[in-house]
Design a protein around this motif. Structure first.
Motif, PDB file in Angstrom:
ATOM      1  N   CYS A  61      -7.893  -1.806  -2.581  1.00 38.58           N
ATOM      2  CA  CYS A  61      -8.134  -2.623  -1.383  1.00 38.58           C
ATOM      3  C   CYS A  61      -8.716  -3.976  -1.754  1.00 38.58           C
ATOM      4  O   CYS A  61      -8.325  -5.008  -1.178  1.00 38.58           O
ATOM      5  CB  CYS A  61      -9.066  -1.893  -0.416  1.00 38.58           C
ATOM      6  N   SER A 104      -6.041  -7.731   7.462  1.00 41.94           N
ATOM      7  CA  SER A 104      -4.926  -6.940   6.943  1.00 41.94           C
ATOM      8  C   SER A 104      -4.166  -6.261   8.084  1.00 41.94           C
ATOM      9  O   SER A 104      -3.217  -5.529   7.831  1.00 41.94           O
ATOM     10  CB  SER A 104      -5.433  -5.874   5.972  1.00 41.94           C
ATOM     11  N   LEU A 130      -5.612  -1.938   5.405  1.00 40.94           N
ATOM     12  CA  LEU A 130      -6.551  -1.541   4.346  1.00 40.94           C
ATOM     13  C   LEU A 130      -7.433  -0.383   4.814  1.00 40.94           C
ATOM     14  O   LEU A 130      -7.700   0.543   4.042  1.00 40.94           O
ATOM     15  CB  LEU A 130      -7.411  -2.728   3.913  1.00 40.94           C
ATOM     16  N   LEU A 161       0.824  -1.210   0.000  1.00 39.20           N
ATOM     17  CA  LEU A 161       0.000   0.000   0.000  1.00 39.20           C
ATOM     18  C   LEU A 161       0.858   1.259   0.000  1.00 39.20           C
ATOM     19  O   LEU A 161       0.491   2.258  -0.630  1.00 39.20           O
ATOM     20  CB  LEU A 161      -0.948  -0.008   1.201  1.00 39.20           C
TER      21      LEU A 161
END
Length: 138
Positions: free
Chosen positions: A107, A122, A126, A88
């Motif tokens: 996501c 996660s 997320l 991310l």
């Protein structure tokens, strides 16, 4: 806290045994076209088509990270969650160019990767990516 610790301990320190079909699923994931319209998800497609190659590359790098971990055969939840955070973080340079639908799609791709290995959480990454905070933490 105690129950969470107990569950974490009882689950083999959060180790995930790699499913037998994980490696081909990572390859299938990488090979499919991304950021295209998906009526099931009510996703209209990438807001700015010029971003598509860069976004695709970033999500495919995350798939490579997951694949490397899965090849260990017994990576931990924490290791996969760290891979999510790293993956991310790769989107930081484009984050402000993404509309809400595109961020949701990112996501969702991570959720697909999580499903391949059986990762259930996660670790809040997320939510932080999507909303700027983890609503499960107070």
């Amino acid at each position: 806290m105690g129950l969470t610790l107990l569950l974490f301990t009882a689950s083999g320190q959060g180790q995930i045994k790699t499913p037998e079909n994980a490696i081909p699923k990572f390859e299938q994931f990488k090979n499919k076209e991304k950021f295209i319209k998906d009526d099931k998800l009510f996703y209209t497609g990438i807001g700015d088509p010029k971003l598509k190659p860069n976004l695709t590359e970033k999500i495919n790098l995350a798939a490579d990270d997951f694949k490397r971990l899965s090849e260990k055969g017994n990576a931990t939840d924490k290791e996969y969650q760290n891979a999510i955070k790293i993956g991310l973080d790769r989107f930081a340079d484009l984050y402000l160019k993404l509309d809400t639908g595109d961020r949701e799609r990112v996501c969702y791709y991570f959720e697909e990767l999580m499903d391949i290995v059986g990762l259930e959480s996660s670790g809040g990454h997320l939510n932080i990516f999507m909303y700027g905070f983890d609503p499960t933490k107070k």
